[in-house]
Design a protein around this motif. Structure first.
Motif, PDB file in Angstrom:
ATOM      1  N   ALA A 122      44.101  40.985 118.222  1.00 21.71           N
ATOM      2  CA  ALA A 122      43.450  40.354 117.076  1.00 21.71           C
ATOM      3  C   ALA A 122      42.899  41.370 116.090  1.00 21.71           C
ATOM      4  O   ALA A 122      42.380  40.995 115.035  1.00 21.71           O
ATOM      5  N   GLY A 123      43.015  42.654 116.390  1.00 22.61           N
ATOM      6  CA  GLY A 123      42.526  43.681 115.484  1.00 22.61           C
ATOM      7  C   GLY A 123      41.009  43.767 115.477  1.00 22.61           C
ATOM      8  O   GLY A 123      40.310  43.047 116.187  1.00 22.61           O
ATOM      9  N   THR A 124      40.504  44.665 114.646  1.00 26.97           N
ATOM     10  CA  THR A 124      39.060  44.837 114.499  1.00 26.97           C
ATOM     11  C   THR A 124      38.678  44.658 113.038  1.00 26.97           C
ATOM     12  O   THR A 124      39.535  44.618 112.149  1.00 26.97           O
ATOM     13  N   ASN A 125      37.392  44.564 112.798  1.00 29.10           N
ATOM     14  CA  ASN A 125      36.882  44.312 111.457  1.00 29.10           C
ATOM     15  C   ASN A 125      37.357  45.386 110.472  1.00 29.10           C
ATOM     16  O   ASN A 125      37.199  46.582 110.713  1.00 29.10           O
ATOM     17  N   GLY A 126      37.966  44.953 109.360  1.00 26.45           N
ATOM     18  CA  GLY A 126      38.413  45.874 108.328  1.00 26.45           C
ATOM     19  C   GLY A 126      39.864  46.288 108.434  1.00 26.45           C
ATOM     20  O   GLY A 126      40.406  46.884 107.500  1.00 26.45           O
ATOM     21  N   GLN A 127      40.532  45.993 109.547  1.00 29.14           N
ATOM     22  CA  GLN A 127      41.932  46.362 109.676  1.00 29.14           C
ATOM     23  C   GLN A 127      42.816  45.423 108.859  1.00 29.14           C
ATOM     24  O   GLN A 127      42.422  44.303 108.528  1.00 29.14           O
ATOM     25  N   VAL A 128      44.020  45.887 108.529  1.00 31.60           N
ATOM     26  CA  VAL A 128      44.989  45.074 107.796  1.00 31.60           C
ATOM     27  C   VAL A 128      46.227  44.893 108.661  1.00 31.60           C
ATOM     28  O   VAL A 128      46.544  45.734 109.507  1.00 31.60           O
ATOM     29  N   VAL A 149      46.357  47.644 111.588  1.00 30.32           N
ATOM     30  CA  VAL A 149      46.136  49.077 111.378  1.00 30.32           C
ATOM     31  C   VAL A 149      44.909  49.262 110.503  1.00 30.32           C
ATOM     32  O   VAL A 149      44.489  48.362 109.772  1.00 30.32           O
ATOM     33  N   ASP A 150      44.332  50.453 110.565  1.00 28.04           N
ATOM     34  CA  ASP A 150      43.215  50.799 109.691  1.00 28.04           C
ATOM     35  C   ASP A 150      43.754  51.117 108.306  1.00 28.04           C
ATOM     36  O   ASP A 150      44.655  51.949 108.152  1.00 28.04           O
ATOM     37  N   PRO A 151      43.228  50.489 107.260  1.00 27.71           N
ATOM     38  CA  PRO A 151      43.816  50.654 105.923  1.00 27.71           C
ATOM     39  C   PRO A 151      43.613  52.028 105.318  1.00 27.71           C
ATOM     40  O   PRO A 151      44.422  52.476 104.516  1.00 27.71           O
ATOM     41  N   ASN A 152      42.545  52.712 105.666  1.00 30.75           N
ATOM     42  CA  ASN A 152      42.226  53.975 105.006  1.00 30.75           C
ATOM     43  C   ASN A 152      42.536  55.194 105.863  1.00 30.75           C
ATOM     44  O   ASN A 152      42.198  56.310 105.492  1.00 30.75           O
ATOM     45  N   LEU A 153      43.140  54.996 107.000  1.00 29.51           N
ATOM     46  CA  LEU A 153      43.446  56.107 107.888  1.00 29.51           C
ATOM     47  C   LEU A 153      44.954  56.264 108.005  1.00 29.51           C
ATOM     48  O   LEU A 153      45.670  55.302 108.274  1.00 29.51           O
TER      49      LEU A 153
END
Length: 289
Positions: A171-177, A188-192
């Motif tokens: 389900a991903g984590t807060n802020g992931q896309v 995935v993490d959008p800024n990494l």
């Protein structure tokens, strides 16, 4: 003695009367072959009855027209009907199967509900299967959820109240896309940037866009740049061992550097590669010939 003889005579007479009843002795209703013959009857009085052979039903004359009794049986295979009150169909553990239907439709002024203690399947071997609701449509599964097999088309907005899982049920984590992997999806993490570790030569693909490549090799390796990568494609390259990295373009690809340097300079050297036009790449960084 007389009483016994009288009783025997009475029983014999009753049997004789019963045995003489046959089909010709049964009183029947007047008949009409079909609706046309029935409606052409003249002089019928209100309250008259007849049997319509074509409709296989009893009709009475209400003073104006011939009418079937409201509580008479309606054959749903040959005519439409209206429920006079709530009805429940209890299958008693048996199956209910609809085969070879051209169209199967359920309409309701209120809620339409389909429940199953086991599996509930709706499908079509021919055209598409449509489920629609004018005020909304609710699909509920209390335990294992709802599975849609095959391609699914949504023609309007989609709102998810709970979590949205990717192909690995994460389900991903807060802020992931949610990102496409080409064959599925992944949070995935959008800024990494994604860091890819390599120990041997490698050929880039379009899914490598935006990634960071580290090469951990004691001997020199080659990073091959194929034709067809999109304009704007870019990666970062880092040498983390003694083996240098040579960036080489395949046939039809031009890799450009102001000083014509196309190898990393040494351990911990870094470089950037950017596609600036079709099959043309600019290479910058800590490089050597």
């Amino acid at each position: 003695m007389k009483k016994i003889l009288f009783f025997i005579a009475f029983i014999f007479t009753c049997n004789l009367v019963v045995s003489q009843i046959d089909a010709g002795s049964v009183m029947g209703l007047p008949t009409a072959q079909n609706n046309t013959e029935m409606n052409n009857i003249t002089g019928a009085t209100e309250g008259s009855f007849l049997y319509n052979i074509a409709e296989k039903n009893i009709y009475f004359f209400n003073g104006t027209a011939w009418t079937a009794p409201t509580n008479s049986f309606t054959n749903i295979y040959s005519s439409n009907g209206t429920l006079l009150g709530p009805r429940t169909l209890n299958g008693g553990g048996n199956s209910l199967v609809f085969n070879n239907l051209n169209v199967l439709q359920f309409f309701s002024n209120g809620a339409t509900q389909l429940f199953a203690t086991g599996a509930l399947q709706l499908g079509s071997t021919g055209n598409s299967t449509q489920i629609s609701g004018a005020l909304g449509l609710t699909l509920t599964a209390t335990s294992n959820g709802i599975t849609l097999n095959g391609n699914t088309l949504l023609n309007n907005n989609l709102r998810v109240v709970g979590s949205f899982s990717d192909s690995s049920s994460n389900a991903g984590t807060n802020g992931q896309v949610l990102s496409s992997t080409g064959t599925g999806t992944q949070w995935v993490d959008p800024n990494l940037a994604e860091v890819i570790n390599k120990t041997a030569s490698y050929t880039l693909t379009s899914v490598d866009n935006g990634k960071v490549f580290t090469f951990n090799s004691a001997t020199d390796v080659t990073l091959n740049v194929p034709a067809g990568l999109p304009v704007g494609f870019n990666i970062s390259i880092y040498q983390i061992n003694t083996g240098k990295i040579e960036i080489a373009g395949a046939g039809g690809v031009t890799v450009l550097n102001r000083l014509s340097r196309f190898k990393t300079a040494g351990k911990d050297a870094g470089a950037g590669l950017l596609c600036t036009s079709t099959n043309n790449f600019h290479l910058t960084g800590d490089l050597k010939r």
